[in-house]
Design an enzyme around this catalytic site. Structure first.
Site, PDB file in Angstrom:
ATOM      1  N   HIS A   1      -9.646 -27.757 -36.128  1.00  0.00           N
ATOM      2  CA  HIS A   1     -10.821 -27.214 -35.455  1.00  0.00           C
ATOM      3  C   HIS A   1     -11.235 -28.065 -34.260  1.00  0.00           C
ATOM      4  O   HIS A   1     -12.389 -28.479 -34.140  1.00  0.00           O
ATOM      5  CB  HIS A   1     -11.973 -27.031 -36.438  1.00  0.00           C
ATOM      6  CG  HIS A   1     -11.687 -26.032 -37.519  1.00  0.00           C
ATOM      7  ND1 HIS A   1     -11.407 -24.708 -37.254  1.00  0.00           N
ATOM      8  CD2 HIS A   1     -11.593 -26.176 -38.865  1.00  0.00           C
ATOM      9  CE1 HIS A   1     -11.182 -24.074 -38.387  1.00  0.00           C
ATOM     10  NE2 HIS A   1     -11.278 -24.940 -39.385  1.00  0.00           N
TER      11      HIS A   1
ATOM     12  N   ASN B   1     -21.746 -35.790 -31.282  1.00  0.00           N
ATOM     13  CA  ASN B   1     -21.708 -37.254 -31.312  1.00  0.00           C
ATOM     14  C   ASN B   1     -20.522 -37.738 -32.134  1.00  0.00           C
ATOM     15  O   ASN B   1     -20.185 -37.138 -33.140  1.00  0.00           O
ATOM     16  CB  ASN B   1     -23.001 -37.811 -31.912  1.00  0.00           C
ATOM     17  CG  ASN B   1     -24.175 -37.728 -30.961  1.00  0.00           C
ATOM     18  OD1 ASN B   1     -24.048 -37.995 -29.789  1.00  0.00           O
ATOM     19  ND2 ASN B   1     -25.341 -37.344 -31.497  1.00  0.00           N
TER      20      ASN B   1
ATOM     21  N   LYS C   1       0.835  -1.210   0.000  1.00  0.00           N
ATOM     22  CA  LYS C   1       0.000   0.000   0.000  1.00  0.00           C
ATOM     23  C   LYS C   1       0.868   1.258   0.000  1.00  0.00           C
ATOM     24  O   LYS C   1       0.534   2.250  -0.660  1.00  0.00           O
ATOM     25  CB  LYS C   1      -0.926   0.000   1.218  1.00  0.00           C
ATOM     26  CG  LYS C   1      -1.777   1.251   1.341  1.00  0.00           C
ATOM     27  CD  LYS C   1      -2.759   1.172   2.488  1.00  0.00           C
ATOM     28  CE  LYS C   1      -3.575   2.455   2.578  1.00  0.00           C
ATOM     29  NZ  LYS C   1      -4.660   2.382   3.579  1.00  0.00           N
TER      30      LYS C   1
END
Length: 517
Positions: free
Chosen positions: A278, A418, A136
């Site tokens: 892909h 699938n 800080k």
């Protein structure tokens, strides 16, 4: 006022040399416990924090640095006259450097025998408080949590007489990331405990942290922004630990497809090659050498292989590189490349070569974002072995068919659902991916084989989930398939089994499904 550094570390790596360098630069060293003892043994002038504050450590060491004399010295803003006057009034010297690393909570809870009491005792309180205070006040204080930064700090002090403001700010950012990760680990652990304090797989509150490796030119598409992050510690075997040996910067899609290729290829024990396009394998093969595996994998779908990602699970030799160099590839991945291969590939300046360490590590969780939420699951690393197979037909598969069935079953794990995968002799012949209908996946895989001039006669087929009707089975048998592997579990299993018996093929159930969405 004298210059001061407070050193209190659980990881003692490099701390003696760091402290010695600070003393030589005129710093007074404050320290605690084991760190103070180590520095004193090494002949370094050090003052115990308890002696400095006039307040002893107490509560078994739980309270030692939580003292106004410490925190005022850290938090006082040097440019503010009122702050400096307050320090002078109370006889407090500023603390200019805070070097702290935290109790080893992560290592402690990673032990299988770790108790809740041990975990609690390894939650650091004073350490995070000090480093957050120092971060800080980074306009005046340098805070160090990583031994790798010791040399930089000493170099700047030697050259400039102090740590630069830019470095202080960079170190402060590092601290807040460090404490966030530390608190996140504590949160994950504590919220995973059940009523009997036994850790469960999924915590009630899940906190993770990744570090940005690079900004990407764009995401999946040019109108999307993208970046690549990795975990703090990447285990051997995981893609994020790659070393890029040559080529253009990796894109978002390159990294995603590379992960798909690497995860698939490293799942085989025999020399293997996987070609990804892909996110789906368009060719997979095993063979006595990686060179032969590539030749077989390329045959599956040479058209789709154009511009693909090629992964090997063994060394890429010059002979292998000569074969691969005839096709256009975006990325080639392997655990190693010999000098001949590197020399040959160097002519292709844009070709990206990734070297990934061998290893058996897997991600603990897979994540998928949904609107306002996150789906979390363990990775799909379960894979049926020969002893898990249950033959459900009158005809039993031969040993050669079993080998191909298991090969095809493994490949199916990495294809979008699938999925239908045709295979023979350790190579894919046709891959049907991502269709809404399993019958369509079977037909597409057959078309791919035909386009590649590959006969499906005598092949085997893998289906990532059960056949809901006999029509899918009939398609693969009509294509030339003589054995099928599938999970089973449909209410129409008997219908499909009867169809397999009618068609005279062998069929085995695995009892496990491999959906991939």
């Amino acid at each position: 006022m004298r210059k001061q550094a407070l050193l209190s570390v659980s990881d003692k790596t490099g701390i003696v040399e760091f402290a010695r360098g600070l003393v030589e630069a005129g710093y007074h060293i404050l320290s605690t416990g084991g760190t103070a003892k180590l520095l004193a043994r090494e002949g370094i002038d050090v003052q115990e924090v308890a002696d400095y504050t006039g307040f002893p450590e107490m509560l078994d060491g739980r309270v030692k640095t939580l003292n106004p004399k410490i925190h005022a010295g850290i938090l006082a803003r040097r440019p503010v006259p009122e702050h400096m006057a307050a320090l002078k009034e109370h006889g407090i010297d500023p603390i200019d450097i805070v070097c702290v690393n935290l109790y080893p909570f992560e290592q402690t809870v990673a032990r299988p025998d770790c108790t809740l009491e041990e975990a609690i005792e390894n939650i650091d309180i004073g350490g995070p408080t000090m480093i957050r205070a120092a971060a800080k006040n980074c306009e005046s204080v340098a805070v160090v949590v990583d031994p790798a930064d010791y040399e930089l700090i000493l170099d700047e002090i030697k050259v400039q007489g102090e740590v630069s403001s830019a470095t202080r700010f960079a170190l402060a950012k590092k601290v807040f990331a460090h404490t966030a990760r530390y608190d996140g680990m504590i949160t994950n652990y504590l919220t995973s405990l059940d009523a009997e304090a036994k850790p469960q797989k999924f915590p009630a509150v899940l906190t993770r942290q990744w570090v940005k490796v690079q900004d990407l030119r764009y995401g999946e598409n040019p109108h999307q922004q993208g970046a690549f992050y990795r975990e703090q510690n990447v285990e051997p075997g995981l893609l994020a630990g790659y070393e890029q040996l040559q080529g253009k910067e990796l894109s978002y899609n390159n990294i995603a497809d590379s992960d798909a290729a690497w995860e698939c290829v490293r799942s085989f024990d025999a020399p293997a090659c996987v070609i990804i396009k892909h996110a789906n394998p368009c060719g997979v093969a095993v063979a006595p050498t990686c060179e032969e595996a590539y030749a077989k994998a390329f045959l599956t779908d040479s058209k789709s292989a154009f511009g693909g990602i090629i992964a090997f699970n063994g060394p890429v030799t010059r002979a292998c590189a000569e074969k691969v160099s005839h096709q256009f590839a975006e990325v080639i991945i392997a655990p190693e490349f010999d000098e001949g291969a590197l020399e040959l590939f160097s002519a292709k300046k844009n070709l990206r070569l990734l070297k990934i360490a061998r290893g058996t590590a897997h991600n603990d969780f897979d994540f998928k974002r949904v609107g306002g939420g996150l789906l979390v699951q363990t990775p799909d690393i379960q894979l049926a072995t020969e002893k898990d197979l249950r033959c459900v037909t009158k005809k039993e598969p031969t040993q050669a068919q079993i080998t191909d069935l298991l090969f095809a079953w493994n490949v199916a794990r990495f294809v979008k659902s699938n999925t239908i995968v045709y295979a023979r002799d350790g190579m894919t012949l046709g891959v049907g991916a991502g269709q809404m209908s399993r019958v369509d996946s079977a037909r597409i895989a057959m078309i791919k084989a035909e386009e590649g001039g590959l006969s499906l006669t005598g092949s085997v087929a893998a289906s990532d989930a059960f056949f809901p009707f006999r029509d899918g089975l009939d398609v693969v048998v009509d294509a030339g398939c003589t054995a099928v592997i599938q999970p089973g579990g449909s209410i129409r299993d008997e219908e499909v089994i009867n169809a397999a018996n009618e068609r005279g093929i062998a069929m085995v159930f695995t009892g496990e499904r491999h959906f991939r969405h």
